[in-house]
Design an enzyme around this catalytic site. Structure first.
Site, PDB file in Angstrom:
ATOM      1  N   SER A   1       1.332  -1.262  -0.197  1.00 31.67           N
ATOM      2  CA  SER A   1      -0.045  -0.158   0.066  1.00 31.67           C
ATOM      3  C   SER A   1       0.685   0.845   0.023  1.00 31.67           C
ATOM      4  O   SER A   1       1.539   1.346   0.453  1.00 31.67           O
ATOM      5  CB  SER A   1      -0.890   0.011   1.376  1.00 31.67           C
ATOM      6  OG  SER A   1      -1.306   1.273   1.100  1.00 31.67           O
TER       7      SER A   1
ATOM      8  N   HIS B   1      -0.707  -1.506  -4.427  1.00 30.81           N
ATOM      9  CA  HIS B   1      -2.528  -1.082  -3.628  1.00 30.81           C
ATOM     10  C   HIS B   1      -2.580   0.678  -3.266  1.00 30.81           C
ATOM     11  O   HIS B   1      -1.913   0.838  -2.567  1.00 30.81           O
ATOM     12  CB  HIS B   1      -2.583  -1.740  -2.190  1.00 30.81           C
ATOM     13  CG  HIS B   1      -3.688  -1.471  -1.643  1.00 30.81           C
ATOM     14  ND1 HIS B   1      -5.143  -2.628  -1.905  1.00 30.81           N
ATOM     15  CD2 HIS B   1      -4.645  -0.946  -0.772  1.00 30.81           C
ATOM     16  CE1 HIS B   1      -6.322  -2.535  -1.366  1.00 30.81           C
ATOM     17  NE2 HIS B   1      -5.945  -1.225  -0.701  1.00 30.81           N
TER      18      HIS B   1
ATOM     19  N   ASP C   1      -4.691   3.497  -1.890  1.00 27.13           N
ATOM     20  CA  ASP C   1      -6.258   3.307  -0.872  1.00 27.13           C
ATOM     21  C   ASP C   1      -6.638   5.438  -1.731  1.00 27.13           C
ATOM     22  O   ASP C   1      -5.811   5.847  -1.013  1.00 27.13           O
ATOM     23  CB  ASP C   1      -5.550   2.951   1.146  1.00 27.13           C
ATOM     24  CG  ASP C   1      -4.976   2.127   1.373  1.00 27.13           C
ATOM     25  OD1 ASP C   1      -5.998   1.157   0.470  1.00 27.13           O
ATOM     26  OD2 ASP C   1      -3.850   2.057   1.346  1.00 27.13           O
TER      27      ASP C   1
ATOM     28  N   MET D   1      -9.124   7.606  -0.056  1.00 28.09           N
ATOM     29  CA  MET D   1      -9.916   8.060   1.289  1.00 28.09           C
ATOM     30  C   MET D   1     -10.771   9.458   1.147  1.00 28.09           C
ATOM     31  O   MET D   1      -9.966  10.418   0.897  1.00 28.09           O
ATOM     32  CB  MET D   1      -9.430   7.827   2.299  1.00 28.09           C
ATOM     33  CG  MET D   1      -8.706   6.837   2.493  1.00 28.09           C
ATOM     34  SD  MET D   1      -8.152   6.623   4.190  1.00 28.09           S
ATOM     35  CE  MET D   1      -7.123   5.132   3.907  1.00 28.09           C
TER      36      MET D   1
ATOM     37  N   HIS E   1      -8.266   1.034  -4.122  1.00 27.91           N
ATOM     38  CA  HIS E   1      -9.789   0.899  -3.069  1.00 27.91           C
ATOM     39  C   HIS E   1     -10.424   1.937  -2.257  1.00 27.91           C
ATOM     40  O   HIS E   1      -9.826   2.963  -2.163  1.00 27.91           O
ATOM     41  CB  HIS E   1      -8.690   0.151  -1.717  1.00 27.91           C
ATOM     42  CG  HIS E   1      -9.394   0.096  -0.602  1.00 27.91           C
ATOM     43  ND1 HIS E   1      -9.363  -0.448   0.350  1.00 27.91           N
ATOM     44  CD2 HIS E   1     -10.728  -0.092  -0.368  1.00 27.91           C
ATOM     45  CE1 HIS E   1     -10.214  -0.931   1.319  1.00 27.91           C
ATOM     46  NE2 HIS E   1     -11.449  -0.915   0.943  1.00 27.91           N
TER      47      HIS E   1
ATOM     48  N   MET F   1     -12.945   3.827  -0.470  1.00 25.89           N
ATOM     49  CA  MET F   1     -13.700   4.269   0.723  1.00 25.89           C
ATOM     50  C   MET F   1     -13.305   5.663   0.836  1.00 25.89           C
ATOM     51  O   MET F   1     -13.355   6.273   0.803  1.00 25.89           O
ATOM     52  CB  MET F   1     -11.438   4.370   1.198  1.00 25.89           C
ATOM     53  CG  MET F   1     -11.099   2.881   2.382  1.00 25.89           C
ATOM     54  SD  MET F   1     -10.769   2.894   3.258  1.00 25.89           S
ATOM     55  CE  MET F   1      -8.555   2.465   1.746  1.00 25.89           C
TER      56      MET F   1
ATOM     57  N   MET G   1     -11.371  -5.816   4.987  1.00 24.01           N
ATOM     58  CA  MET G   1     -11.070  -5.017   6.501  1.00 24.01           C
ATOM     59  C   MET G   1     -10.219  -6.150   7.294  1.00 24.01           C
ATOM     60  O   MET G   1     -11.289  -6.225   8.419  1.00 24.01           O
ATOM     61  CB  MET G   1     -11.992  -4.034   6.356  1.00 24.01           C
ATOM     62  CG  MET G   1     -12.164  -3.042   4.811  1.00 24.01           C
ATOM     63  SD  MET G   1     -10.268  -2.636   4.302  1.00 24.01           S
ATOM     64  CE  MET G   1      -9.473  -1.503   5.595  1.00 24.01           C
TER      65      MET G   1
ATOM     66  N   ASP H   1      -6.493  -6.772   4.327  1.00 23.60           N
ATOM     67  CA  ASP H   1      -6.174  -5.586   4.207  1.00 23.60           C
ATOM     68  C   ASP H   1      -6.405  -4.142   5.400  1.00 23.60           C
ATOM     69  O   ASP H   1      -7.266  -4.772   6.277  1.00 23.60           O
ATOM     70  CB  ASP H   1      -6.974  -4.450   2.813  1.00 23.60           C
ATOM     71  CG  ASP H   1      -6.569  -2.967   3.266  1.00 23.60           C
ATOM     72  OD1 ASP H   1      -4.954  -3.081   3.941  1.00 23.60           O
ATOM     73  OD2 ASP H   1      -6.879  -1.820   2.613  1.00 23.60           O
TER      74      ASP H   1
END
Length: 229
Positions: free
Chosen positions: A12, A37, A39, A41, A70, A72, A141, A176
């Site tokens: 990540s 990966h 993330d 957000m 990913h 979020m 998660m 994750d």
């Protein structure tokens, strides 16, 4: 081509040097990362704010493997096309992010990406039972999403349930949160095959000294594949 269930390590970049993402991505790939990966957000669905589509598009130029994005964020649907254009190979949305996850997964696939569905620690495996025929990846998660470096929450029973539900479908189970050489074998033995690791990969290294990245990746992979065997 048969479905590949070998264990994959997906560093990540939330734990990378934010001032040097291009070289950080190239360094971890050169050191053995299988996927990258990312993330995303929004400061709303989770209490942190990270990367929008322009940043992801910039990362894409450096990713030679698989860019695993990913989300979020909530809502998801208005941003699917933007992340497709940014170059995501896999786009994962949270089942908790909206009332119409089935439509979200359809839209992700229609945009030319593989579709992932993520489950927070408090969400049962059964929440995605009717999505599995449209899903390429289930992200479990093992921390509450929002920040890197958190302590692992044991979700091995959920992973086992998912592996049973998935059966022979070509669906990855990704973990994750809090993955390291101690926790990796627990989840792989339960049925996971993609391990997201942030601080456990980037700890001790840098773009000038990337060898620790490789040592960390190999330590996770070795623990996952030998202890879980």
């Amino acid at each position: 081509m048969p479905f590949d269930r070998t264990v994959k390590i997906a560093p990540s970049i939330l734990s990378a040097d934010f001032a040097d993402f291009g070289r950080e991505i190239r360094a971890v790939e050169d050191q053995g990362a299988d996927w990258i990966h990312v993330d995303v957000m929004d400061g709303h669905f989770v209490p942190n704010l990270t990367f929008g589509p322009p940043a992801v598009k910039a990362f894409r130029k450096h990713v030679k493997t698989v860019m695993d994005v990913h989300l979020m964020i909530a809502p998801v649907d208005p941003y699917i096309e933007a992340y497709a254009e940014a170059g995501a190979d896999i786009l994962t949305a949270h089942v908790e992010a909206g009332a119409h996850t089935h439509r979200t997964v359809q839209a992700i696939r229609a945009a030319g990406m593989k579709a992932g569905v993520a489950l927070n620690p408090g969400t049962p495996a059964q929440a995605i039972e009717h999505l599995l025929d449209l899903t390429d990846l289930v992200c479990v998660m093992t921390v509450n999403p929002g920040f890197g470096g958190q302590k692992f929450i044991d979700m091995t029973s959920k992973v086992r349930t998912l592996r049973q539900m998935i059966g022979d479908r070509p669906v990855h189970i990704e973990i994750d949160g809090g993955v390291d050489p101690t926790t990796a074998p627990l989840v792989v033995e339960a049925g996971a095959d993609v391990l997201v690791a942030g601080s456990a990969v980037f700890r001790g290294g840098s773009v000038e000294n990337p060898a620790p990245y490789g040592e960390n990746i190999r330590a996770i992979r070795t623990a996952a594949t030998t202890l879980a065997a």
